[in-house]
Design an enzyme around this catalytic site. Structure first.
Site, PDB file in Angstrom:
ATOM      1  N   VAL A 105     -14.438  96.267 -73.005  1.00 45.04           N
ATOM      2  CA  VAL A 105     -15.009  94.997 -73.476  1.00 45.04           C
ATOM      3  C   VAL A 105     -14.190  93.809 -72.940  1.00 45.04           C
ATOM      4  O   VAL A 105     -14.449  92.667 -73.296  1.00 45.04           O
ATOM      5  CB  VAL A 105     -15.053  94.976 -75.027  1.00 45.04           C
ATOM      6  CG1 VAL A 105     -15.986  96.068 -75.548  1.00 45.04           C
ATOM      7  CG2 VAL A 105     -13.653  95.137 -75.637  1.00 45.04           C
ATOM      8  N   HIS A 150     -20.345  98.679 -74.592  1.00 46.50           N
ATOM      9  CA  HIS A 150     -19.787  98.394 -75.924  1.00 46.50           C
ATOM     10  C   HIS A 150     -19.614  96.902 -76.167  1.00 46.50           C
ATOM     11  O   HIS A 150     -18.896  96.501 -77.080  1.00 46.50           O
ATOM     12  CB  HIS A 150     -18.448  99.127 -76.106  1.00 46.50           C
ATOM     13  CG  HIS A 150     -18.615 100.607 -76.118  1.00 46.50           C
ATOM     14  ND1 HIS A 150     -17.585 101.467 -75.891  1.00 46.50           N
ATOM     15  CD2 HIS A 150     -19.710 101.378 -76.314  1.00 46.50           C
ATOM     16  CE1 HIS A 150     -18.028 102.715 -75.955  1.00 46.50           C
ATOM     17  NE2 HIS A 150     -19.324 102.682 -76.201  1.00 46.50           N
ATOM     18  N   CYS A 191     -24.206  85.663 -84.274  1.00 43.29           N
ATOM     19  CA  CYS A 191     -24.261  85.462 -85.728  1.00 43.29           C
ATOM     20  C   CYS A 191     -24.553  86.812 -86.385  1.00 43.29           C
ATOM     21  O   CYS A 191     -25.367  87.592 -85.893  1.00 43.29           O
ATOM     22  CB  CYS A 191     -25.382  84.462 -86.069  1.00 43.29           C
ATOM     23  SG  CYS A 191     -25.522  84.201 -87.844  1.00 43.29           S
ATOM     24  N   CYS A 249     -21.958  80.197 -88.367  1.00 42.61           N
ATOM     25  CA  CYS A 249     -23.083  79.843 -87.512  1.00 42.61           C
ATOM     26  C   CYS A 249     -23.564  78.434 -87.862  1.00 42.61           C
ATOM     27  O   CYS A 249     -23.802  78.140 -89.047  1.00 42.61           O
ATOM     28  CB  CYS A 249     -24.183  80.872 -87.785  1.00 42.61           C
ATOM     29  SG  CYS A 249     -25.749  80.530 -86.979  1.00 42.61           S
TER      30      CYS A 249
HETATM   31  C1  BV8 Z   1     -23.212 105.654 -82.223  1.00 46.15           C
HETATM   32  C2  BV8 Z   1     -15.859  98.504 -78.970  1.00 46.15           C
HETATM   33  C3  BV8 Z   1     -25.213 106.265 -83.250  1.00 46.15           C
HETATM   34  C4  BV8 Z   1     -14.872  98.259 -80.045  1.00 46.15           C
HETATM   35  C5  BV8 Z   1     -15.995 100.895 -79.012  1.00 46.15           C
HETATM   36  C6  BV8 Z   1     -18.452 112.808 -84.687  1.00 46.15           C
HETATM   37  C7  BV8 Z   1     -18.755 113.437 -83.478  1.00 46.15           C
HETATM   38  C8  BV8 Z   1     -19.348 112.736 -82.432  1.00 46.15           C
HETATM   39  C9  BV8 Z   1     -19.654 111.385 -82.577  1.00 46.15           C
HETATM   40  C10 BV8 Z   1     -19.343 110.777 -83.770  1.00 46.15           C
HETATM   41  C11 BV8 Z   1     -18.746 111.465 -84.819  1.00 46.15           C
HETATM   42  N1  BV8 Z   1     -18.555 110.585 -85.828  1.00 46.15           N
HETATM   43  C12 BV8 Z   1     -19.007 109.371 -85.454  1.00 46.15           C
HETATM   44  C13 BV8 Z   1     -19.503 109.487 -84.224  1.00 46.15           C
HETATM   45  C14 BV8 Z   1     -20.104 108.457 -83.433  1.00 46.15           C
HETATM   46  C15 BV8 Z   1     -19.012 107.538 -82.859  1.00 46.15           C
HETATM   47  C16 BV8 Z   1     -17.952 108.316 -82.131  1.00 46.15           C
HETATM   48  O1  BV8 Z   1     -18.161 108.778 -81.030  1.00 46.15           O
HETATM   49  N2  BV8 Z   1     -16.791 108.437 -82.796  1.00 46.15           N
HETATM   50  C17 BV8 Z   1     -15.689 109.132 -82.191  1.00 46.15           C
HETATM   51  C18 BV8 Z   1     -14.387 108.438 -82.570  1.00 46.15           C
HETATM   52  C19 BV8 Z   1     -15.730 110.586 -82.676  1.00 46.15           C
HETATM   53  N3  BV8 Z   1     -19.718 106.726 -81.912  1.00 46.15           N
HETATM   54  C20 BV8 Z   1     -20.282 105.598 -82.362  1.00 46.15           C
HETATM   55  O2  BV8 Z   1     -20.200 105.173 -83.496  1.00 46.15           O
HETATM   56  C21 BV8 Z   1     -21.134 104.868 -81.339  1.00 46.15           C
HETATM   57  N4  BV8 Z   1     -22.406 104.630 -81.914  1.00 46.15           N
HETATM   58  O3  BV8 Z   1     -22.899 106.803 -82.077  1.00 46.15           O
HETATM   59  O4  BV8 Z   1     -24.416 105.236 -82.720  1.00 46.15           O
HETATM   60  C22 BV8 Z   1     -24.800 106.358 -84.675  1.00 46.15           C
HETATM   61  C23 BV8 Z   1     -25.185 105.336 -85.521  1.00 46.15           C
HETATM   62  C24 BV8 Z   1     -24.847 105.443 -86.880  1.00 46.15           C
HETATM   63  C25 BV8 Z   1     -24.095 106.516 -87.366  1.00 46.15           C
HETATM   64  C26 BV8 Z   1     -23.669 107.531 -86.478  1.00 46.15           C
HETATM   65  C27 BV8 Z   1     -24.025 107.442 -85.125  1.00 46.15           C
HETATM   66  C28 BV8 Z   1     -20.486 103.544 -81.004  1.00 46.15           C
HETATM   67  C29 BV8 Z   1     -19.243 103.805 -80.196  1.00 46.15           C
HETATM   68  C30 BV8 Z   1     -18.722 102.464 -79.678  1.00 46.15           C
HETATM   69  C31 BV8 Z   1     -17.523 102.052 -80.501  1.00 46.15           C
HETATM   70  N5  BV8 Z   1     -16.948 100.857 -79.881  1.00 46.15           N
HETATM   71  N6  BV8 Z   1     -15.560  99.788 -78.408  1.00 46.15           N
HETATM   72  C32 BV8 Z   1     -13.634  97.655 -79.455  1.00 46.15           C
HETATM   73  O5  BV8 Z   1     -13.328  97.917 -78.277  1.00 46.15           O
HETATM   74  O6  BV8 Z   1     -12.963  96.963 -80.219  1.00 46.15           O
HETATM   75  S1  BV8 Z   1     -15.296 102.351 -78.549  1.00 46.15           S
HETATM   76  C33 BV8 Z   1     -13.718 101.995 -78.023  1.00 46.15           C
HETATM   77  O7  BV8 Z   1     -12.966 103.165 -78.098  1.00 46.15           O
HETATM   78  C34 BV8 Z   1     -13.676 101.622 -76.581  1.00 46.15           C
HETATM   79  O8  BV8 Z   1     -14.739 100.818 -76.174  1.00 46.15           O
HETATM   80  C35 BV8 Z   1     -13.682 102.954 -75.909  1.00 46.15           C
HETATM   81  O9  BV8 Z   1     -14.974 103.376 -75.670  1.00 46.15           O
HETATM   82  C36 BV8 Z   1     -13.113 103.847 -76.954  1.00 46.15           C
HETATM   83  C37 BV8 Z   1     -11.769 104.280 -76.478  1.00 46.15           C
HETATM   84  O10 BV8 Z   1     -12.064 105.224 -75.522  1.00 46.15           O
HETATM   85  P1  BV8 Z   1     -11.457 105.121 -74.052  1.00 46.15           P
HETATM   86  O11 BV8 Z   1     -12.055 103.974 -73.337  1.00 46.15           O
HETATM   87  O12 BV8 Z   1     -11.638 106.472 -73.487  1.00 46.15           O
HETATM   88  O13 BV8 Z   1      -9.932 104.764 -74.219  1.00 46.15           O
HETATM   89  P2  BV8 Z   1      -8.784 105.719 -74.725  1.00 46.15           P
HETATM   90  O14 BV8 Z   1      -7.617 104.866 -75.020  1.00 46.15           O
HETATM   91  O15 BV8 Z   1      -9.344 106.627 -75.788  1.00 46.15           O
HETATM   92  O16 BV8 Z   1      -8.452 106.656 -73.467  1.00 46.15           O
HETATM   93  C38 BV8 Z   1      -7.852 106.085 -72.336  1.00 46.15           C
HETATM   94  C39 BV8 Z   1      -7.714 107.223 -71.346  1.00 46.15           C
HETATM   95  O17 BV8 Z   1      -7.238 106.656 -70.130  1.00 46.15           O
HETATM   96  C40 BV8 Z   1      -6.707 108.257 -71.772  1.00 46.15           C
HETATM   97  O18 BV8 Z   1      -7.302 109.539 -71.639  1.00 46.15           O
HETATM   98  C41 BV8 Z   1      -5.555 108.103 -70.799  1.00 46.15           C
HETATM   99  O19 BV8 Z   1      -5.020 109.357 -70.387  1.00 46.15           O
HETATM  100  C42 BV8 Z   1      -6.195 107.457 -69.626  1.00 46.15           C
HETATM  101  N7  BV8 Z   1      -5.337 106.532 -68.888  1.00 46.15           N
HETATM  102  C43 BV8 Z   1      -4.361 105.720 -69.356  1.00 46.15           C
HETATM  103  N8  BV8 Z   1      -3.853 104.985 -68.334  1.00 46.15           N
HETATM  104  C44 BV8 Z   1      -4.527 105.351 -67.218  1.00 46.15           C
HETATM  105  C45 BV8 Z   1      -5.478 106.332 -67.558  1.00 46.15           C
HETATM  106  N9  BV8 Z   1      -6.312 106.877 -66.667  1.00 46.15           N
HETATM  107  C46 BV8 Z   1      -6.214 106.460 -65.397  1.00 46.15           C
HETATM  108  N10 BV8 Z   1      -5.339 105.516 -64.991  1.00 46.15           N
HETATM  109  C47 BV8 Z   1      -4.481 104.956 -65.860  1.00 46.15           C
HETATM  110  N11 BV8 Z   1      -3.605 104.013 -65.434  1.00 46.15           N
HETATM  111 ZN    ZN Z   2     -26.917  82.293 -87.891  1.00 43.84          ZN
END
Ligand code: BV8
Ligand code: ZN
Length: 243
Positions: free
Chosen positions: A98, A114, A122, A144
């Protein structure tokens, strides 16, 4: 190192996560052990968290807005811009990030799945999301000026649905790529493969017969789903990966 062939028959879908911005100095979620000020991010980045304590949530996003403004794209972002310029409409970038760094690097064919730190909307009326670089002072919750409702970051929180139009654009691209008669390739970079639906894209590509690549510093949750896995920093690997 294996080479990613980007020729006139290649269709390439890229998914990026926080790891691609790490070398720009943006902290990753896993890097912070999934915590911010000892709050699990899933709590702060959620509608429930916003209802419970909107000032805390605005402090979280104002801090990240200020942080993202102070950094710049890295060679990993630049490599993706070069691939897009080379492939044209046979390239699409879906990002979970983001921070806006892909667009600042010059990427145009980007789906910000995301949302974006620099957009606000709003939480009450249907006023369209607007560009907003304001770093709101501690303790304030902007309202808003049309309906007086609380403004919120234009971000997809945990438990919220992604924009169907965004998902459709990714699916349409994957369908065109996998039925083009050329080679359909999916590459994920810098993502732990924990968050759905982004983490599920690799499965759809494999089912459609596409070739899958992962470039990541550590093993991801879904590493086993990828045909090719390259361990390393995206800022170092991506610029050398394609020929
Ligand atoms: C949804 C905005 C339908 C916020 C974000 C149980 C099982 C499966 C799914 C779920 C579950 N329980 C709940 C869910 C659904 C949930 C989900 O998946 N939860 C997870 C935690 C289990 N998903 C949702 O809620 C999504 N919506 O499913 O809607 C629904 C509706 C209602 C009810 C249920 C379902 C919405 C998901 C979006 C959330 N918003 N972002 C903000 O940013 O403030 S997600 C947020 O976290 C980020 O955007 C990003 O996507 C995520 C973090 O993930 P990564 O980007 O992978 O980052 P991370 O730090 O984890 O990893 C970094 C990697 O990079 C590491 O592996 C590291 O080794 C590597 N790395 C580090 N440095 C380097 C590198 N690689 C290369 N080079 C480097 N230099
Ligand atoms: Zn409004």
């Amino acid at each position: 190192m294996d080479q990613l062939v980007l020729d006139s028959k290649t269709w390439l879908l890229v998914l990026t996560g926080a790891g691609v911005s790490a070398e720009s100095g943006v902290p990753t979620f896993r890097g912070m052990d999934g915590l911010w000020e000892n709050h699990p991010i899933e709590d702060v980045a959620s509608p429930q968290g916003f209802t419970k304590d909107p000032t805390l949530v605005w402090r979280f996003y104002s801090q990240r807005r200020a942080g993202a403004s102070a950094v710049k794209p890295n060679p990993g972002h630049d490599a993706l811009v070069a691939w897009e310029r080379h492939l044209g409409d046979r390239f699409l970038l879906a990002t979970q990030n983001v921070d806006g760094l892909h667009r600042r690097a010059g990427s145009q064919r980007v789906v910000e799945m995301h949302g974006n730190l620099f957009k606000t909307r709003c939480s009450k009326c249907s006023r369209a999301p607007f560009e907003d670089t304001t770093v709101y002072p501690e303790g304030t919750v902007p309202t808003c000026d049309s309906c007086g409702g609380r403004l919120r970051p234009h971000i997809v929180w945990f438990g919220e649905y992604l924009d169907p139009a965004d998902m459709q654009r990714i699916e349409d691209f994957a369908l065109r790529g996998s039925t083009s008669g050329g080679r359909f390739v999916f590459l994920a970079a810098g993502t732990s493969g924990l968050v759905y639906p982004a983490a599920g894209i690799v499965n759809h590509v494999s089912e459609a017969g596409g070739e899958t690549w992962l470039v990541n510093l550590d093993p991801a949750q879904n590493t086993s789903k990828f045909d090719n896995v390259i361990t390393g920093k995206s800022g170092e690997v991506l610029p050398k990966l394609a020929k």
